[in-house]
Design a protein around this motif. Structure first.
Motif, PDB file in Angstrom:
ATOM      1  N   GLN A 284       0.827  -1.211   0.000  1.00 18.68           N
ATOM      2  CA  GLN A 284       0.000   0.000   0.000  1.00 18.68           C
ATOM      3  C   GLN A 284       0.860   1.260   0.000  1.00 18.68           C
ATOM      4  O   GLN A 284       0.555   2.234  -0.693  1.00 18.68           O
ATOM      5  CB  GLN A 284      -0.923   0.012   1.216  1.00 18.68           C
ATOM      6  N   ASN A 285       1.961   1.234   0.745  1.00 20.35           N
ATOM      7  CA  ASN A 285       2.773   2.442   0.896  1.00 20.35           C
ATOM      8  C   ASN A 285       4.188   2.325   0.334  1.00 20.35           C
ATOM      9  O   ASN A 285       4.893   3.328   0.219  1.00 20.35           O
ATOM     10  CB  ASN A 285       2.876   2.824   2.374  1.00 20.35           C
ATOM     11  N   LYS A 286       4.619   1.097   0.013  1.00 23.78           N
ATOM     12  CA  LYS A 286       6.004   0.896  -0.377  1.00 23.78           C
ATOM     13  C   LYS A 286       6.128   0.036  -1.628  1.00 23.78           C
ATOM     14  O   LYS A 286       5.209  -0.688  -1.992  1.00 23.78           O
ATOM     15  CB  LYS A 286       6.789   0.240   0.775  1.00 23.78           C
ATOM     16  N   ILE A 287       7.323   0.133  -2.247  1.00 25.40           N
ATOM     17  CA  ILE A 287       7.679  -0.752  -3.356  1.00 25.40           C
ATOM     18  C   ILE A 287       8.982  -1.440  -2.974  1.00 25.40           C
ATOM     19  O   ILE A 287       9.960  -0.782  -2.616  1.00 25.40           O
ATOM     20  CB  ILE A 287       7.877   0.027  -4.670  1.00 25.40           C
ATOM     21  N   TYR A 288       8.987  -2.778  -3.027  1.00 29.06           N
ATOM     22  CA  TYR A 288      10.161  -3.563  -2.655  1.00 29.06           C
ATOM     23  C   TYR A 288      10.819  -4.125  -3.916  1.00 29.06           C
ATOM     24  O   TYR A 288      10.145  -4.694  -4.773  1.00 29.06           O
ATOM     25  CB  TYR A 288       9.765  -4.725  -1.739  1.00 29.06           C
ATOM     26  N   ILE A 289      12.132  -4.005  -3.984  1.00 28.34           N
ATOM     27  CA  ILE A 289      12.889  -4.510  -5.129  1.00 28.34           C
ATOM     28  C   ILE A 289      14.131  -5.220  -4.614  1.00 28.34           C
ATOM     29  O   ILE A 289      14.895  -4.650  -3.826  1.00 28.34           O
ATOM     30  CB  ILE A 289      13.320  -3.367  -6.067  1.00 28.34           C
ATOM     31  N   CYS A 290      14.345  -6.468  -5.037  1.00 25.16           N
ATOM     32  CA  CYS A 290      15.526  -7.208  -4.604  1.00 25.16           C
ATOM     33  C   CYS A 290      15.761  -8.397  -5.533  1.00 25.16           C
ATOM     34  O   CYS A 290      14.870  -8.770  -6.306  1.00 25.16           O
ATOM     35  CB  CYS A 290      15.377  -7.685  -3.157  1.00 25.16           C
ATOM     36  N   PRO A 291      16.939  -9.015  -5.476  1.00 23.98           N
ATOM     37  CA  PRO A 291      17.168 -10.225  -6.271  1.00 23.98           C
ATOM     38  C   PRO A 291      16.156 -11.317  -5.916  1.00 23.98           C
ATOM     39  O   PRO A 291      15.795 -11.477  -4.747  1.00 23.98           O
ATOM     40  CB  PRO A 291      18.595 -10.638  -5.879  1.00 23.98           C
ATOM     41  N   TRP A 292      15.717 -12.047  -6.917  1.00 25.89           N
ATOM     42  CA  TRP A 292      14.763 -13.140  -6.714  1.00 25.89           C
ATOM     43  C   TRP A 292      15.538 -14.442  -6.558  1.00 25.89           C
ATOM     44  O   TRP A 292      16.326 -14.827  -7.425  1.00 25.89           O
ATOM     45  CB  TRP A 292      13.813 -13.233  -7.891  1.00 25.89           C
TER      46      TRP A 292
END
Length: 329
Positions: A284-292
């Motif tokens: 709702q408030n954040k976007i998460y980005i990281c290696p899968w």
């Protein structure tokens, strides 16, 4: 040496203290950069990919090895054969995978490429023709952070004709790639019909415009970014254009370029894996980005993530890197 193109003070300052790898082809641009760096006493090694597409390919590889040996430098080479279908894309992917492997194995800090002002303007026109915003039009930067190294383009403000003059005056050997005139490639059409002639006539104005554009685009990118190892957390903006620009920048840092289809999928699903490598998840408030990654996780950790509503796609990376839940709440 005479007519030495001037590198930016910022680039020189960085390169004097880092372990550098030059992406070399034997063509005019990378050959000029080789001798400019040598003249400035900047230490570097070289890497070349031989695609075996022309009769000169093996001669270019031999030239790279010869220059390296004469100047006490390491020379890394890869010989490969690619299918003609989507050759440019596959060649770039193969090239940068090779560079990444060398960098990882030998602990280089910087990858040097010989992109110059004409290349930057060429990219600008290509993006303009496809319909692009300010961030995309600003194109490549002199210094860019990637996952575990910097990419530096020391010639980015230098005109092509300055490079050619430097080589000619100092009688430096280099190879011409005839495929650069093949108009079946869109890039070559832009270069030969529009960008080179325009850049030669209006270079000073183009440089100033790129400076303004670079400063303006910084205002369009997300400001608040949390960074824990290779887990990035952005604020979820109401404007998805701002969101995708922030995501694009981070995904590039992690070693992947977003295609138009990937951008559309990210904004449509708000929960996806890009190129089977990178997780991008909206809350709702954040976007998460990281290696899968895939990994077996402790049950207590999984339950704690569920309770705190940590997106499932980022949990494996958090668990592997021992990133506590509290640090991202």
């Amino acid at each position: 040496m005479q007519q030495l193109p001037k590198l930016s003070a910022n680039a020189i300052e960085i390169l004097k203290t880092t372990k550098n790898l030059l992406a070399f082809s034997g063509g005019s641009d990378s050959t000029a950069l080789f001798f400019i760096l040598k003249e400035l006493n900047i230490k570097f090694d070289v890497a070349l990919v031989n695609y075996q597409t022309r009769k000169e390919s093996s001669l270019e590889e031999e030239y790279a090895k010869q220059l390296a040996k004469q100047n006490n430098k390491e020379c890394f080479t890869l010989t490969c054969k690619l299918e003609n279908n989507n050759f440019e894309h596959n060649a770039r992917s193969t090239r940068y995978t090779f560079f990444q492997e060398i960098i990882d194995k030998n602990a280089y800090d910087v990858l040097l490429t010989a992109h110059h002002l004409n290349d930057k303007f060429e990219w600008f026109l290509m993006q303009l023709s496809r319909g692009a915003g300010a961030v995309e039009l600003s194109g490549m930067n002199e210094v860019e952070e990637t996952q575990n190294f910097k990419t530096i383009r020391p010639l980015l403000h230098v005109e092509k004709k300055q490079i050619e003059t430097f080589l000619h005056v100092n009688k430096i050997k280099y190879f011409l790639d005839a495929s650069n005139n093949d108009k079946k490639y869109f890039r070559n059409q832009i270069r030969n019909e529009f960008s080179n002639a325009f850049c030669e006539k209006y270079a000073n104005g183009i440089k100033k415009s790129f400076d303004y554009l670079q400063r303006d685009t910084k205002r369009l990118l997300p400001k608040n970014t949390q960074h824990i190892k290779n887990l990035y957390i952005l604020e979820n903006n109401e404007d998805d254009l701002i969101n995708i620009r922030g995501i694009d920048k981070i995904v590039k840092k992690l070693g992947t370029l977003l295609s138009s289809a990937s951008r559309e999928e990210i904004l449509r699903t708000k929960d996806c894996i890009v190129s089977s490598k990178i997780a991008v998840v909206f809350s709702q408030n954040k976007i998460y980005i990281c290696p899968w990654i895939k990994i077996t996780m402790d049950k207590k950790f999984k339950e704690a993530c569920r309770v705190e509503k940590i997106p499932s796609k980022i949990r494996p990376y958090m668990y592997k890197e021992n990133i506590s839940i509290e640090t991202i709440l």
